[in-house]
Enzyme design. Structure first.
Site, PDB file in Angstrom:
ATOM      1  N   ASN A 153       4.830   8.085   9.853  1.00  0.00           N
ATOM      2  CA  ASN A 153       3.877   8.749   9.565  1.00  0.00           C
ATOM      3  C   ASN A 153       4.052  10.780   9.339  1.00  0.00           C
ATOM      4  OD1 ASN A 153       1.684   7.019   8.669  1.00  0.00           O
ATOM      5  ND2 ASN A 153       1.145   6.865  11.706  1.00  0.00           N
ATOM      6  N   ASN A 190      55.272  15.624  -8.615  1.00  0.00           N
ATOM      7  CA  ASN A 190      55.077  16.231  -7.572  1.00  0.00           C
ATOM      8  C   ASN A 190      54.601  17.209  -8.252  1.00  0.00           C
ATOM      9  OD1 ASN A 190      56.282  16.321  -4.912  1.00  0.00           O
ATOM     10  ND2 ASN A 190      56.362  17.894  -5.619  1.00  0.00           N
ATOM     11  N   SER A 200      56.859  24.631  -6.408  1.00  0.00           N
ATOM     12  CA  SER A 200      55.017  25.292  -5.219  1.00  0.00           C
ATOM     13  C   SER A 200      55.005  26.646  -6.002  1.00  0.00           C
ATOM     14  CB  SER A 200      55.741  25.077  -3.947  1.00  0.00           C
ATOM     15  OG  SER A 200      56.368  24.394  -3.389  1.00  0.00           O
ATOM     16  N   GLN A 236      -5.179   3.892  -7.305  1.00  0.00           N
ATOM     17  CA  GLN A 236      -6.349   3.932  -5.968  1.00  0.00           C
ATOM     18  C   GLN A 236      -6.860   5.464  -6.076  1.00  0.00           C
ATOM     19  OE1 GLN A 236      -5.266   4.233  -2.431  1.00  0.00           O
ATOM     20  NE2 GLN A 236      -7.251   3.876  -1.920  1.00  0.00           N
ATOM     21  N   ASN A 251      42.046  26.415 -15.065  1.00  0.00           N
ATOM     22  CA  ASN A 251      40.983  25.503 -16.232  1.00  0.00           C
ATOM     23  C   ASN A 251      40.101  26.308 -16.781  1.00  0.00           C
ATOM     24  OD1 ASN A 251      39.860  25.421 -14.283  1.00  0.00           O
ATOM     25  ND2 ASN A 251      38.544  23.693 -14.557  1.00  0.00           N
ATOM     26  N   ASP A 297       5.449   2.525   4.137  1.00  0.00           N
ATOM     27  CA  ASP A 297       6.074   3.760   5.221  1.00  0.00           C
ATOM     28  C   ASP A 297       5.979   2.571   6.628  1.00  0.00           C
ATOM     29  OD1 ASP A 297       3.211   2.455   6.333  1.00  0.00           O
ATOM     30  OD2 ASP A 297       3.340   4.445   6.550  1.00  0.00           O
ATOM     31  N   ARG A 353       1.120  14.265   7.034  1.00  0.00           N
ATOM     32  CA  ARG A 353       1.310  14.432   8.002  1.00  0.00           C
ATOM     33  C   ARG A 353       3.026  14.472   7.804  1.00  0.00           C
ATOM     34  NH1 ARG A 353      -0.824   9.593  11.863  1.00  0.00           N
ATOM     35  NH2 ARG A 353      -1.400   8.461   8.502  1.00  0.00           N
ATOM     36  N   LEU A 407       0.867  -1.191   0.129  1.00  0.00           N
ATOM     37  CA  LEU A 407       0.310   0.254   0.565  1.00  0.00           C
ATOM     38  C   LEU A 407       1.222   0.908   0.061  1.00  0.00           C
ATOM     39  CD1 LEU A 407      -2.933  -1.061   2.441  1.00  0.00           C
ATOM     40  CD2 LEU A 407      -2.443  -1.676  -0.204  1.00  0.00           C
TER      41      LEU A 407
END
Ligand code: UD1
Ligand code: CA
Length: 473
Positions: A234, A384, A412, A80, A393, A110, A23, A16
């Site tokens: 619920n 590295n 770096s 339904q 990019n 549920d 709720r 079901l």
């Protein structure tokens, strides 16, 4: 075993799932709210499938199309419209099963914690007792909101009374109807046509089938089941509680499979995740979606891994966010790293703190250990990447690719203005902005030449006549 087989044979399941779920106060249909990282209906469908029934019908109504799309071809669908109660829903489901003469199992969409073993037990009880209806009941410390099982003087269940229709005395009953039933198809068909909506909610209650059986002098059987399993959702308060129970269950399962979970109460593992043995999960780990974690991995505190694959022996240090990434054996990430979709770390590759990756392949044994952004790049093996290196990019219009070949050393604070390629074994001097392709084994240096002016600082201090604090300290 044979008794159970026989009982399951000739079984149809009706789920079901047509209710509005008022709720919940949600635009999302209640049965599609996730529990354990997937719609709760998914758990119910999985439970149904484990029974290997002859037919499975899901009754849908409220937001039918969304629910239908989720069910796909895994079950038949009954409509339904409008939802007029669980009895009406069962009637709609049964209409899809003309000529079916076996046992109908009814599951609520549920209650995602119901286990297939429990339903098999219900079917076995049902088969053994020859009852027309067998319902699963549970004892709850707080039965508020559930239908209560009313028992007659001989101890048999004679009726289910919904909370809103119950007398104060009935409300004190702690045995509740779990919404899980096994019913003879013929009897169900007959009982459902005789339902009335003369109750507090003006709905056709499936629970009235119990009273109907008693009126027809049919046998009603009740099976006591684990209260935890039949917790229904619920409201969002229920949702959080059921989520917690589901999570605890999932953690327990992985611990039994050999995964160390340091704090199960604060570890979230979706039902869709797999984890290899000897993996260790620190507090606050969240593994989501189609994530597969290998054996012998360590995932540090507060790290969230979504739809990713981690090979064996992968180390994810604290506070990493990893999305749609692919990490080969021995890769290491973090702390505080962000792997965005399309990040691929080959074997033993390392990504350190404050590094962001997107659509990047980082080759075998390559490292980007500190403060980098690498996007749309292919980086070879044993490269590295120095601290602060950045791929430029995006030019504001389009994304371009950076290729860094094997054994390159990137100093770096270098930038790569894509599209650009650095050949094998090249060295990029610190502080270089690479704008053009670099041939293999070359040194590229692109920074302003250093100028040194001897004595300049001292002369300046002399002119102003002040002693610098740097010298006095
Ligand atoms: C129902 C039972 C209650 C039981 C509880 C267990 C009834 C009348 N009451 O109450 O005795 O203790 O489950 O969790 O059956 N649904 C439809 N169509 C409808 C109404 C509901 O398909 O018209 C579906 C819902 O989507 C849901 C399930 O039926 O999956 C249960 O409906 P819900 O309204 O949640 O029933 P409860 O009030 O929880
Ligand atoms: Ca419910």
């Amino acid at each position: 075993m044979t008794a159970r087989r026989a009982a399951v044979k000739g079984t149809a399941v009706i789920i079901l799932a047509a209710g509005q779920g008022k709720r919940m106060r949600s635009r999302l249909p209640k049965v599609l709210h996730p529990v354990g990282g997937r719609p709760m209906l998914e758990s119910v469908l999985e439970c149904a499938a484990a029974l290997k029934p002859a037919r499975t019908v899901v009754v849908i109504g409220h937001q039918a199309e969304a629910v239908r799309a989720w069910v796909g071809d895994r079950a038949e669908i009954a409509r339904q419209d409008p939802p007029r109660g669980t009895g009406d829903a069962a009637r709609c489901g049964l209409k899809s099963l003309p000529g079916f003469h076996g046992v109908v199992v009814i599951l609520n969409g549920d209650t995602p914690l119901v286990r297939a073993e429990t339903v098999e037990r219900l079917l076995a009880t049902h088969g053994a007792s020859g009852a027309s209806v067998t319902l699963a009941t549970a004892q709850l410390a707080d039965p508020t909101g559930y239908g209560r099982a009313v028992r007659g003087p001989d101890g048999a269940v004679t009726a289910i009374v919904e909370e809103r229709d119950a007398t104060p005395a009935q409300r004190r009953i702690s045995e509740i109807n779990t919404g899980l039933y096994a019913v003879e198809a013929e009897f169900l068909g007959r009982a459902l046509t005789e339902l009335s909506a003369d109750n507090a909610q003006g709905e056709y209650y499936l629970t009235d089938v119990v009273g109907a059986a008693v009126a027809l002098r049919r046998t009603v059987q009740a099976l006591a089941v684990d209260a935890e399993e039949v917790q229904g959702v619920n409201s969002r308060v229920d949702l959080a509680r059921v989520e917690g129970l589901m999570r605890a269950r999932t953690c327990r399962r992985w611990m039994e499979e050999g995964v160390t979970i340091l704090d199960p109460a604060r570890t979230w593992i979706d039902a869709t995740v797999t984890i290899g043995p000897e993996t260790i999960l620190a507090p606050g780990v969240w593994l989501e979606g189609a994530t597969a974690v290998g054996a012998g991995c360590t995932i540090g505190a507060g790290s969230r891994v979504t739809a990713s694959r981690l090979g064996d022996g992968v180390m994810v240090k604290d506070y990493c966010v990893i999305e749609e990434a692919d990490l080969d054996d021995g890769a290491s990430v973090g702390p505080f790293a962000h792997l965005r979709p399309g990040s691929i770390l080959r074997r033993d590759a390392r990504v350190g703190n404050f590094v962001e990756l997107k659509k990047v392949e980082l080759g075998v044994g390559s490292k980007a250990n500190h403060l980098s952004y690498l996007g749309d790049a292919v980086i070879g093996s044993h490269v590295n990447i120095g601290a602060g290196a950045i791929t430029c990019n995006y030019d504001g219009v389009k994304k371009s690719r950076t290729v860094i070949d094997d054994n390159v050393f990137v100093g770096s604070d270098s930038q790569f203005v894509a599209p650009v390629r650095v050949g094998k074994g090249a060295v990029v001097a610190a502080g270089t902005t690479v704008t053009e392709d670099v041939p293999a084994d070359a040194l590229v240096i692109g920074r302003a030449a250093q100028v040194v002016k001897p004595g300049w600082a001292k002369r300046k201090r002399g002119r102003s006549g002040k002693k610098r604090s740097a010298h006095s300290s």
